[in-house]
Scaffold this motif. Structure first.
Motif, PDB file in Angstrom:
ATOM      1  N   ARG A  52       0.841  -1.199   0.000  1.00 55.37           N
ATOM      2  CA  ARG A  52       0.000   0.000   0.000  1.00 55.37           C
ATOM      3  C   ARG A  52       0.869   1.239   0.000  1.00 55.37           C
ATOM      4  NH1 ARG A  52      -5.278   0.447   3.454  1.00 55.37           N
ATOM      5  NH2 ARG A  52      -4.842   2.500   2.684  1.00 55.37           N
ATOM      6  N   GLU A  53       0.466   2.201  -0.798  1.00 58.76           N
ATOM      7  CA  GLU A  53       1.153   3.491  -0.782  1.00 58.76           C
ATOM      8  C   GLU A  53       0.790   4.205   0.508  1.00 58.76           C
ATOM      9  OE1 GLU A  53       3.259   4.781  -3.093  1.00 58.76           O
ATOM     10  OE2 GLU A  53       3.157   2.845  -4.072  1.00 58.76           O
ATOM     11  N   HIS A  54       1.681   5.068   0.986  1.00 59.38           N
ATOM     12  CA  HIS A  54       1.372   5.866   2.168  1.00 59.38           C
ATOM     13  C   HIS A  54       0.230   6.813   1.809  1.00 59.38           C
ATOM     14  CE1 HIS A  54       1.691   8.436   5.616  1.00 59.38           C
ATOM     15  NE2 HIS A  54       1.817   9.473   4.809  1.00 59.38           N
ATOM     16  N   VAL A  55      -0.785   6.829   2.624  1.00 62.11           N
ATOM     17  CA  VAL A  55      -1.914   7.739   2.409  1.00 62.11           C
ATOM     18  C   VAL A  55      -1.847   8.807   3.486  1.00 62.11           C
ATOM     19  CG1 VAL A  55      -4.423   7.928   2.322  1.00 62.11           C
ATOM     20  CG2 VAL A  55      -3.300   5.891   1.431  1.00 62.11           C
ATOM     21  N   ALA A  56      -1.807  10.050   3.066  1.00 63.35           N
ATOM     22  CA  ALA A  56      -1.712  11.153   4.013  1.00 63.35           C
ATOM     23  C   ALA A  56      -3.015  11.299   4.788  1.00 63.35           C
ATOM     24  CB  ALA A  56      -1.395  12.444   3.267  1.00 63.35           C
ATOM     25  N   GLY A  57      -2.896  11.604   6.066  1.00 63.49           N
ATOM     26  CA  GLY A  57      -4.069  11.844   6.894  1.00 63.49           C
ATOM     27  C   GLY A  57      -4.466  13.305   6.881  1.00 63.49           C
ATOM     28  N   GLU A  75       0.732  16.426   5.542  1.00 65.14           N
ATOM     29  CA  GLU A  75       1.531  15.220   5.293  1.00 65.14           C
ATOM     30  C   GLU A  75       1.767  14.955   3.809  1.00 65.14           C
ATOM     31  OE1 GLU A  75      -0.318  11.964   7.378  1.00 65.14           O
ATOM     32  OE2 GLU A  75      -0.539  13.171   9.170  1.00 65.14           O
ATOM     33  N   LEU A  76       1.063  15.670   2.944  1.00 63.64           N
ATOM     34  CA  LEU A  76       1.257  15.460   1.510  1.00 63.64           C
ATOM     35  C   LEU A  76       2.578  16.064   1.054  1.00 63.64           C
ATOM     36  CD1 LEU A  76      -2.162  16.225  -0.250  1.00 63.64           C
ATOM     37  CD2 LEU A  76      -1.015  14.028  -0.038  1.00 63.64           C
ATOM     38  N   PRO A  77       3.284  15.390   0.166  1.00 63.66           N
ATOM     39  CA  PRO A  77       4.511  15.973  -0.382  1.00 63.66           C
ATOM     40  C   PRO A  77       4.172  17.026  -1.432  1.00 63.66           C
ATOM     41  CG  PRO A  77       4.062  13.878  -1.435  1.00 63.66           C
ATOM     42  CD  PRO A  77       3.015  14.049  -0.366  1.00 63.66           C
ATOM     43  N   VAL A 119      -0.831  20.102  -3.816  1.00 63.87           N
ATOM     44  CA  VAL A 119       0.202  20.826  -3.069  1.00 63.87           C
ATOM     45  C   VAL A 119       1.292  21.265  -4.038  1.00 63.87           C
ATOM     46  CG1 VAL A 119       1.918  20.705  -1.220  1.00 63.87           C
ATOM     47  CG2 VAL A 119      -0.272  19.516  -0.965  1.00 63.87           C
ATOM     48  N   LEU A 120       1.476  22.574  -4.153  1.00 67.62           N
ATOM     49  CA  LEU A 120       2.512  23.118  -5.031  1.00 67.62           C
ATOM     50  C   LEU A 120       3.834  23.273  -4.292  1.00 67.62           C
ATOM     51  CD1 LEU A 120       0.425  25.859  -6.872  1.00 67.62           C
ATOM     52  CD2 LEU A 120       0.941  23.539  -7.637  1.00 67.62           C
ATOM     53  N   GLN A 121       3.774  23.705  -3.024  1.00 72.88           N
ATOM     54  CA  GLN A 121       4.999  23.831  -2.223  1.00 72.88           C
ATOM     55  C   GLN A 121       4.638  23.667  -0.754  1.00 72.88           C
ATOM     56  OE1 GLN A 121       6.340  27.898  -3.076  1.00 72.88           O
ATOM     57  NE2 GLN A 121       6.039  28.410  -0.919  1.00 72.88           N
ATOM     58  N   ARG A 122       5.656  23.295   0.047  1.00 75.09           N
ATOM     59  CA  ARG A 122       5.463  23.066   1.478  1.00 75.09           C
ATOM     60  C   ARG A 122       6.215  24.071   2.350  1.00 75.09           C
ATOM     61  NH1 ARG A 122       4.190  18.144   3.615  1.00 75.09           N
ATOM     62  NH2 ARG A 122       5.915  18.383   5.059  1.00 75.09           N
ATOM     63  N   THR A 123       7.248  24.696   1.809  1.00 77.12           N
ATOM     64  CA  THR A 123       8.011  25.662   2.602  1.00 77.12           C
ATOM     65  C   THR A 123       8.298  26.903   1.771  1.00 77.12           C
ATOM     66  OG1 THR A 123      10.112  24.679   1.955  1.00 77.12           O
ATOM     67  CG2 THR A 123       9.165  23.904   4.019  1.00 77.12           C
ATOM     68  N   PRO A 124       8.385  28.065   2.330  1.00 76.69           N
ATOM     69  CA  PRO A 124       8.260  28.366   3.752  1.00 76.69           C
ATOM     70  C   PRO A 124       6.805  28.283   4.252  1.00 76.69           C
ATOM     71  CG  PRO A 124       8.493  30.400   2.548  1.00 76.69           C
ATOM     72  CD  PRO A 124       8.627  29.270   1.549  1.00 76.69           C
ATOM     73  N   THR A 125       5.854  28.233   3.346  1.00 72.57           N
ATOM     74  CA  THR A 125       4.448  28.067   3.691  1.00 72.57           C
ATOM     75  C   THR A 125       3.832  27.095   2.698  1.00 72.57           C
ATOM     76  OG1 THR A 125       2.384  29.246   4.124  1.00 72.57           O
ATOM     77  CG2 THR A 125       3.694  30.041   2.312  1.00 72.57           C
ATOM     78  N   LEU A 184      -6.652  20.215   7.997  1.00 74.44           N
ATOM     79  CA  LEU A 184      -7.377  19.695   6.834  1.00 74.44           C
ATOM     80  C   LEU A 184      -7.171  18.185   6.734  1.00 74.44           C
ATOM     81  CD1 LEU A 184      -6.471  22.530   4.362  1.00 74.44           C
ATOM     82  CD2 LEU A 184      -8.716  22.084   5.343  1.00 74.44           C
ATOM     83  N   LYS A 185      -8.174  17.442   7.144  1.00 78.17           N
ATOM     84  CA  LYS A 185      -8.125  15.975   7.094  1.00 78.17           C
ATOM     85  C   LYS A 185      -8.541  15.516   5.701  1.00 78.17           C
ATOM     86  CE  LYS A 185      -7.126  16.068  11.402  1.00 78.17           C
ATOM     87  NZ  LYS A 185      -5.755  16.045  11.810  1.00 78.17           N
ATOM     88  N   LEU A 186      -7.799  14.565   5.157  1.00 79.93           N
ATOM     89  CA  LEU A 186      -8.041  14.091   3.792  1.00 79.93           C
ATOM     90  C   LEU A 186      -8.785  12.773   3.776  1.00 79.93           C
ATOM     91  CD1 LEU A 186      -4.545  14.884   2.257  1.00 79.93           C
ATOM     92  CD2 LEU A 186      -6.581  16.337   2.306  1.00 79.93           C
ATOM     93  N   LYS A 187      -9.513  12.546   2.704  1.00 79.40           N
ATOM     94  CA  LYS A 187     -10.216  11.267   2.502  1.00 79.40           C
ATOM     95  C   LYS A 187      -9.181  10.181   2.286  1.00 79.40           C
ATOM     96  CE  LYS A 187     -14.541  12.909   0.671  1.00 79.40           C
ATOM     97  NZ  LYS A 187     -15.515  12.840  -0.403  1.00 79.40           N
ATOM     98  N   GLN A 188      -9.421   9.023   2.857  1.00 79.73           N
ATOM     99  CA  GLN A 188      -8.555   7.870   2.642  1.00 79.73           C
ATOM    100  C   GLN A 188      -9.047   7.124   1.409  1.00 79.73           C
ATOM    101  OE1 GLN A 188      -5.861   7.283   4.766  1.00 79.73           O
ATOM    102  NE2 GLN A 188      -6.485   9.254   5.602  1.00 79.73           N
TER     103      GLN A 188
END
Length: 82
Positions: free
Chosen positions: A7-12, A16-18, A51-57, A77-81
């Motif tokens: 199983r691929e990692h599913v973000a909660g 947690e999304l890259p 998700v376009l970018q994670r840092t600095p925001t 923001l909780k994501l659907k599994q």
């Protein structure tokens, strides 16, 4: 032995999304005023996000809209599994 597909990692949460990851918002937790504020920007349960970018925001794209989020908001923001 049975073969079990990996199983691929599913973000909660969105946090947690890259960068480059996609998800669908299931619910918004945390501050009671947060859902109203995010819904006004088009971010609500059932909306697909990229998700376009994670840092600095966190910078996310939803449809034709791009918005920046603080980490605490991305964590709410909780994501659907899948």
């Amino acid at each position: 032995l049975l073969f079990r597909p990996r199983r691929e990692h599913v973000a909660g949460t969105l946090a947690e999304l890259p960068a480059g990851g996609f998800g669908v918002v299931e619910r918004i937790e945390g501050d009671p005023a947060l859902p109203a504020r995010l819904t006004a920007q088009g971010l609500a349960p059932g909306v697909a996000v990229h998700v376009l970018q994670r840092t600095p925001t966190f910078v996310i794209e939803l449809g034709e809209t791009t918005i920046a989020l603080e980490r605490r908001v991305a964590e709410a923001l909780k994501l659907k599994q899948s």
